[in-house]
Write a protein that holds these residues in place. Structure first.
Motif, PDB file in Angstrom:
ATOM      1  N   TYR A  62       0.823  -1.200   0.000  1.00  0.00           N
ATOM      2  CA  TYR A  62       0.000   0.000   0.000  1.00  0.00           C
ATOM      3  C   TYR A  62       0.864   1.260   0.000  1.00  0.00           C
ATOM      4  O   TYR A  62       0.559   2.229  -0.701  1.00  0.00           O
ATOM      5  CB  TYR A  62      -0.954   0.020   1.202  1.00  0.00           C
ATOM      6  N   CYS A  63       1.932   1.259   0.793  1.00  0.00           N
ATOM      7  CA  CYS A  63       2.823   2.425   0.812  1.00  0.00           C
ATOM      8  C   CYS A  63       3.493   2.631  -0.544  1.00  0.00           C
ATOM      9  O   CYS A  63       3.686   3.776  -0.975  1.00  0.00           O
ATOM     10  CB  CYS A  63       3.867   2.288   1.922  1.00  0.00           C
ATOM     11  N   LEU A  64       3.846   1.543  -1.217  1.00  0.00           N
ATOM     12  CA  LEU A  64       4.394   1.668  -2.573  1.00  0.00           C
ATOM     13  C   LEU A  64       3.357   2.277  -3.517  1.00  0.00           C
ATOM     14  O   LEU A  64       3.679   3.148  -4.336  1.00  0.00           O
ATOM     15  CB  LEU A  64       4.843   0.310  -3.101  1.00  0.00           C
ATOM     16  N   TYR A  65       2.119   1.821  -3.407  1.00  0.00           N
ATOM     17  CA  TYR A  65       1.048   2.369  -4.232  1.00  0.00           C
ATOM     18  C   TYR A  65       0.846   3.856  -3.942  1.00  0.00           C
ATOM     19  O   TYR A  65       0.735   4.676  -4.856  1.00  0.00           O
ATOM     20  CB  TYR A  65      -0.253   1.603  -3.994  1.00  0.00           C
ATOM     21  N   LEU A  66       0.786   4.214  -2.658  1.00  0.00           N
ATOM     22  CA  LEU A  66       0.582   5.603  -2.257  1.00  0.00           C
ATOM     23  C   LEU A  66       1.715   6.484  -2.772  1.00  0.00           C
ATOM     24  O   LEU A  66       1.476   7.555  -3.337  1.00  0.00           O
ATOM     25  CB  LEU A  66       0.466   5.697  -0.739  1.00  0.00           C
ATOM     26  N   MET A  67       2.933   6.012  -2.593  1.00  0.00           N
ATOM     27  CA  MET A  67       4.091   6.769  -3.056  1.00  0.00           C
ATOM     28  C   MET A  67       4.025   6.979  -4.569  1.00  0.00           C
ATOM     29  O   MET A  67       4.232   8.082  -5.065  1.00  0.00           O
ATOM     30  CB  MET A  67       5.379   6.043  -2.670  1.00  0.00           C
ATOM     31  N   GLY A  68       3.722   5.920  -5.307  1.00  0.00           N
ATOM     32  CA  GLY A  68       3.652   6.023  -6.762  1.00  0.00           C
ATOM     33  C   GLY A  68       2.549   6.949  -7.226  1.00  0.00           C
ATOM     34  O   GLY A  68       2.726   7.721  -8.171  1.00  0.00           O
ATOM     35  N   SER A  69       1.393   6.886  -6.561  1.00  0.00           N
ATOM     36  CA  SER A  69       0.285   7.748  -6.989  1.00  0.00           C
ATOM     37  C   SER A  69       0.571   9.211  -6.658  1.00  0.00           C
ATOM     38  O   SER A  69       0.214  10.102  -7.438  1.00  0.00           O
ATOM     39  CB  SER A  69      -1.019   7.287  -6.359  1.00  0.00           C
ATOM     40  N   LEU A  70       1.193   9.492  -5.531  1.00  0.00           N
ATOM     41  CA  LEU A  70       1.517  10.880  -5.187  1.00  0.00           C
ATOM     42  C   LEU A  70       2.605  11.454  -6.089  1.00  0.00           C
ATOM     43  O   LEU A  70       2.644  12.659  -6.331  1.00  0.00           O
ATOM     44  CB  LEU A  70       1.949  10.976  -3.723  1.00  0.00           C
ATOM     45  N   HIS A  72       2.914  10.637  -9.239  1.00  0.00           N
ATOM     46  CA  HIS A  72       2.410  10.629 -10.618  1.00  0.00           C
ATOM     47  C   HIS A  72       3.344   9.848 -11.539  1.00  0.00           C
ATOM     48  O   HIS A  72       3.742  10.337 -12.594  1.00  0.00           O
ATOM     49  CB  HIS A  72       2.217  12.047 -11.154  1.00  0.00           C
ATOM     50  N   VAL A  73       3.691   8.615 -11.127  1.00  0.00           N
ATOM     51  CA  VAL A  73       4.622   7.810 -11.919  1.00  0.00           C
ATOM     52  C   VAL A  73       3.957   7.349 -13.210  1.00  0.00           C
ATOM     53  O   VAL A  73       2.725   7.247 -13.295  1.00  0.00           O
ATOM     54  CB  VAL A  73       5.149   6.593 -11.121  1.00  0.00           C
ATOM     55  N   GLY A  74       4.780   7.038 -14.189  1.00  0.00           N
ATOM     56  CA  GLY A  74       4.288   6.543 -15.463  1.00  0.00           C
ATOM     57  C   GLY A  74       3.963   5.060 -15.400  1.00  0.00           C
ATOM     58  O   GLY A  74       4.125   4.399 -14.366  1.00  0.00           O
ATOM     59  N   ASP A  75       3.525   4.537 -16.526  1.00  0.00           N
ATOM     60  CA  ASP A  75       3.125   3.128 -16.589  1.00  0.00           C
ATOM     61  C   ASP A  75       4.283   2.189 -16.278  1.00  0.00           C
ATOM     62  O   ASP A  75       4.128   1.222 -15.533  1.00  0.00           O
ATOM     63  CB  ASP A  75       2.559   2.791 -17.969  1.00  0.00           C
ATOM     64  N   PHE A  76       5.451   2.472 -16.842  1.00  0.00           N
ATOM     65  CA  PHE A  76       6.604   1.591 -16.620  1.00  0.00           C
ATOM     66  C   PHE A  76       6.994   1.567 -15.149  1.00  0.00           C
ATOM     67  O   PHE A  76       7.236   0.504 -14.573  1.00  0.00           O
ATOM     68  CB  PHE A  76       7.786   2.025 -17.479  1.00  0.00           C
ATOM     69  N   THR A  77       7.059   2.737 -14.524  1.00  0.00           N
ATOM     70  CA  THR A  77       7.448   2.806 -13.118  1.00  0.00           C
ATOM     71  C   THR A  77       6.401   2.160 -12.226  1.00  0.00           C
ATOM     72  O   THR A  77       6.739   1.500 -11.237  1.00  0.00           O
ATOM     73  CB  THR A  77       7.682   4.268 -12.702  1.00  0.00           C
TER      74      THR A  77
END
Length: 108
Positions: A62-70, A72-77
Motif C-alpha cells: 500500500y505504501c508503494l502504491y501511495l508513493m507512486g500515486s503521489l 504521478h509515476v508513469g506506466d513503466f514505473t
C-alpha cells in the motif's frame, strides 16, 4: 515538439512529506515482514504469526502504491513498483528454499 504523454504533472508541495513518509515506511514494513518470516523459519515465532507478516507486506504494498500515486509515476514505473512488491513477497521464500537445498546436499 515534446510528446504530452512524457510530461508528468509536478509534485505538489504538500505531497512531499507523505511521499517521504510512505517511502520510509516501505523500508520499515518490508523489514518487519522479512524479520517475522525469518523468525518463523528459525522457530523463534509460531507459524500462525505469518499472518502478521503478510499484513506488514500488505502495508508495504500500500505504501508503494501511495508513493507512486503521489509522485504521478508513469506506466513503466508503476509496473516496476508492482514487481518490487511481488519480489519482496517471494524473495524470502527463494532464499530459504535455496538454503534448505544446500543444507540437504551438504548434510550427508
Amino acid at each position: 515538439m515534446i510528446d504530452p504523454s512524457v510530461i508528468r504533472p509536478e509534485i505538489a508541495l504538500d505531497d512531499f512529506l507523505p511521499i517521504f513518509i510512505s517511502s520510509a515506511l516501505v523500508l520499515v514494513f518490508g523489514g518487519v515482514y522479512v524479520g517475522i518470516y525469518t523468525a518463523v523459519k528459525v522457530k523463534l515465532l509460531k507459524p500462525w504469526t505469518m499472518i502478521i507478516a503478510y499484513g506488514f507486506w500488505m502495508l508495504t504494498a500500500y505504501c508503494l502504491y501511495l508513493m507512486g500515486s503521489l509522485m504521478h509515476v508513469g506506466d513503466f514505473t508503476a509496473k516496476a513498483l508492482v514487481v518490487a512488491a511481488i519480489g519482496l513477497l517471494l524473495l524470502p521464500y527463494a532464499v530459504y528454499y535455496m538454503q534448505n537445498q544446500v543444507h540437504q546436499e551438504n548434510e550427508h
